[in-house]
Design a protein around this motif. Structure first.
Motif, PDB file in Angstrom:
ATOM      1  N   GLU A 107       0.918  -1.279   0.059  1.00  0.00           N
ATOM      2  CA  GLU A 107       0.228   0.052   0.159  1.00  0.00           C
ATOM      3  C   GLU A 107       0.853   1.222   0.078  1.00  0.00           C
ATOM      4  O   GLU A 107       0.548   2.276  -0.680  1.00  0.00           O
ATOM      5  CB  GLU A 107      -0.964  -0.045   1.294  1.00  0.00           C
ATOM      6  N   MET A 108       1.927   1.311   0.823  1.00  0.00           N
ATOM      7  CA  MET A 108       2.641   2.492   1.046  1.00  0.00           C
ATOM      8  C   MET A 108       3.586   2.773  -0.257  1.00  0.00           C
ATOM      9  O   MET A 108       3.650   3.993  -0.881  1.00  0.00           O
ATOM     10  CB  MET A 108       3.620   2.360   2.180  1.00  0.00           C
ATOM     11  N   ARG A 109       3.953   1.520  -0.946  1.00  0.00           N
ATOM     12  CA  ARG A 109       4.603   1.735  -2.007  1.00  0.00           C
ATOM     13  C   ARG A 109       3.807   2.154  -3.529  1.00  0.00           C
ATOM     14  O   ARG A 109       4.121   2.911  -4.228  1.00  0.00           O
ATOM     15  CB  ARG A 109       5.421   0.461  -2.298  1.00  0.00           C
ATOM     16  N   ALA A 110       2.635   1.962  -2.994  1.00  0.00           N
ATOM     17  CA  ALA A 110       1.680   2.334  -4.256  1.00  0.00           C
ATOM     18  C   ALA A 110       1.401   3.763  -4.030  1.00  0.00           C
ATOM     19  O   ALA A 110       1.192   4.650  -5.182  1.00  0.00           O
ATOM     20  CB  ALA A 110       0.391   1.344  -4.253  1.00  0.00           C
ATOM     21  N   LEU A 111       1.229   4.184  -2.839  1.00  0.00           N
ATOM     22  CA  LEU A 111       1.141   5.873  -2.551  1.00  0.00           C
ATOM     23  C   LEU A 111       2.173   6.664  -2.763  1.00  0.00           C
ATOM     24  O   LEU A 111       2.228   7.700  -3.243  1.00  0.00           O
ATOM     25  CB  LEU A 111       0.570   5.723  -1.174  1.00  0.00           C
ATOM     26  N   PHE A 112       3.508   5.917  -2.578  1.00  0.00           N
ATOM     27  CA  PHE A 112       4.623   6.660  -3.070  1.00  0.00           C
ATOM     28  C   PHE A 112       4.589   7.009  -4.517  1.00  0.00           C
ATOM     29  O   PHE A 112       4.750   8.142  -4.884  1.00  0.00           O
ATOM     30  CB  PHE A 112       5.901   5.892  -2.572  1.00  0.00           C
ATOM     31  N   ARG A 113       4.277   6.064  -5.326  1.00  0.00           N
ATOM     32  CA  ARG A 113       4.174   5.868  -6.828  1.00  0.00           C
ATOM     33  C   ARG A 113       2.987   7.083  -7.162  1.00  0.00           C
ATOM     34  O   ARG A 113       3.398   8.034  -7.900  1.00  0.00           O
ATOM     35  CB  ARG A 113       4.054   4.841  -7.583  1.00  0.00           C
ATOM     36  N   GLU A 114       1.886   7.075  -6.607  1.00  0.00           N
ATOM     37  CA  GLU A 114       0.796   7.735  -6.881  1.00  0.00           C
ATOM     38  C   GLU A 114       1.263   9.417  -6.777  1.00  0.00           C
ATOM     39  O   GLU A 114       0.667  10.300  -7.354  1.00  0.00           O
ATOM     40  CB  GLU A 114      -0.420   7.560  -6.003  1.00  0.00           C
ATOM     41  N   ASN A 115       2.005   9.481  -5.549  1.00  0.00           N
ATOM     42  CA  ASN A 115       2.411  10.908  -5.216  1.00  0.00           C
ATOM     43  C   ASN A 115       3.771  11.381  -5.650  1.00  0.00           C
ATOM     44  O   ASN A 115       4.309  12.364  -5.205  1.00  0.00           O
ATOM     45  CB  ASN A 115       2.198  11.035  -3.570  1.00  0.00           C
ATOM     46  N   LYS A 116       4.384  10.537  -6.662  1.00  0.00           N
ATOM     47  CA  LYS A 116       5.460  10.929  -7.309  1.00  0.00           C
ATOM     48  C   LYS A 116       6.716  10.796  -6.397  1.00  0.00           C
ATOM     49  O   LYS A 116       7.651  11.689  -6.399  1.00  0.00           O
ATOM     50  CB  LYS A 116       5.555  12.254  -7.939  1.00  0.00           C
ATOM     51  N   GLY A 117       6.670  10.072  -5.389  1.00  0.00           N
ATOM     52  CA  GLY A 117       7.588   9.864  -4.736  1.00  0.00           C
ATOM     53  C   GLY A 117       8.667   8.742  -4.995  1.00  0.00           C
ATOM     54  O   GLY A 117       8.156   7.972  -5.770  1.00  0.00           O
ATOM     55  N   ARG A 118       9.969   8.899  -4.629  1.00  0.00           N
ATOM     56  CA  ARG A 118      10.952   7.832  -5.008  1.00  0.00           C
ATOM     57  C   ARG A 118      11.647   7.137  -4.063  1.00  0.00           C
ATOM     58  O   ARG A 118      12.119   7.673  -3.077  1.00  0.00           O
ATOM     59  CB  ARG A 118      12.097   8.437  -5.894  1.00  0.00           C
ATOM     60  N   ARG A 146      -4.594   8.028   6.564  1.00  0.00           N
ATOM     61  CA  ARG A 146      -6.165   7.496   6.370  1.00  0.00           C
ATOM     62  C   ARG A 146      -6.271   6.167   6.138  1.00  0.00           C
ATOM     63  O   ARG A 146      -7.342   5.645   6.243  1.00  0.00           O
ATOM     64  CB  ARG A 146      -6.817   8.711   5.278  1.00  0.00           C
ATOM     65  N   ARG A 147      -5.314   5.749   5.192  1.00  0.00           N
ATOM     66  CA  ARG A 147      -5.551   4.228   4.582  1.00  0.00           C
ATOM     67  C   ARG A 147      -5.600   3.562   5.843  1.00  0.00           C
ATOM     68  O   ARG A 147      -6.230   2.340   5.938  1.00  0.00           O
ATOM     69  CB  ARG A 147      -4.590   3.968   3.604  1.00  0.00           C
ATOM     70  N   LEU A 148      -4.670   3.704   6.887  1.00  0.00           N
ATOM     71  CA  LEU A 148      -4.536   2.559   7.975  1.00  0.00           C
ATOM     72  C   LEU A 148      -5.755   2.962   8.793  1.00  0.00           C
ATOM     73  O   LEU A 148      -6.219   2.032   9.550  1.00  0.00           O
ATOM     74  CB  LEU A 148      -3.273   3.368   8.860  1.00  0.00           C
TER      75      LEU A 148
END
Length: 239
Positions: A107-118, A146-148
């Motif tokens: 979940e966190m990795r997906a959110l990193f990608r969605e928010n342009k994080g590396r 919020r996801r948690l």
């Protein structure tokens, strides 16, 4: 060579030859240092020229040296860490914890990608992620919390995550980010309470968010207190 795409095409031997010659060594000197024959050095050099798309020794040296020179830029730096994981493991059991931990990482990795994080590093229970935009970093952190909460409502439990975000100058590459700002971000995460997002003044100013509840935090290993505030992620709306 405008970025490191070309350098990644070099074999380890070609890279060694390129760096040695770019530092000023002659073909014979490079051969002696690398335990190669002069003909082998010249062979690798021809391949390096082709891959770097250069034609002269001056272009070659400029390309290699510009690539190896540390690049500095301003980034938003996020560290995350789990809190109270030991008690949660005891409460739900090892199997459920493994499933939960895997879900959280995905979940966190997906959110990193969605928010342009590396993602730069994932050690133990935490992540180190770099963002070009401070606003994206805050939005990502808010969505994580919020996801948690949603998982906790649906399943009755969820890990507690603390998040620290700082913005500042860093240097390095895609796989290695260095600088005092990295240490400040990590210490800020350690100072955050479970289920909170602690961000520095620099982050809020860069994201043009109001600095509500700002105060100085004494962080381990950092001489001066760092001004930071807790993000009210339950009230924050992504813009």
């Amino acid at each position: 060579m405008r970025d490191d795409r070309y350098r990644r095409q070099l074999t380890p031997q070609e890279l060694q030859v390129a760096l040695t010659l770019a530092e000023g060594a002659t073909t014979r000197e490079a051969a002696a240092r690398l335990y190669l024959s002069p003909k082998t050095v010249e062979y690798h050099l021809r391949h390096v020229y082709d891959k770097l798309e250069v034609r002269t020794r001056e272009e070659f040296r400029a390309a290699v040296m510009s690539e190896t020179r540390p690049q500095s830029s301003r980034k938003a730096l996020m560290f995350t860490d789990l809190a109270g994981s030991t008690s949660l493991v005891e409460a739900i059991g090892d199997d459920a914890w493994r499933n939960l931990s895997s879900w959280l990482d995905n979940e966190m990795r997906a959110l990193f990608r969605e928010n342009k994080g590396r993602e730069v590093d994932h050690a133990g229970d935490g992540f180190f992620v770099v963002f070009e935009s401070a606003a994206d970093a805050i939005d990502c952190a808010v969505t994580i919390q919020r996801r948690l909460v949603s998982h906790r409502r649906l399943h009755g439990y969820a890990p507690q995550v603390r998040i620290g975000i700082h913005a500042g100058e860093v240097s390095g590459s895609e796989s290695s980010v260095r600088g005092a700002s990295v240490h400040r971000a990590a210490r800020l995460c350690a100072a955050a309470q479970p289920d909170t997002i602690l961000v520095s003044r620099e982050v809020l100013e860069a994201a043009r968010r109001p600095a509500v509840g700002m105060r100085g935090y004494a962080l381990k290993g950092i001489k001066e207190p760092l001004e930071a505030a807790v993000v009210d992620w339950q009230a924050t709306v992504k813009t």
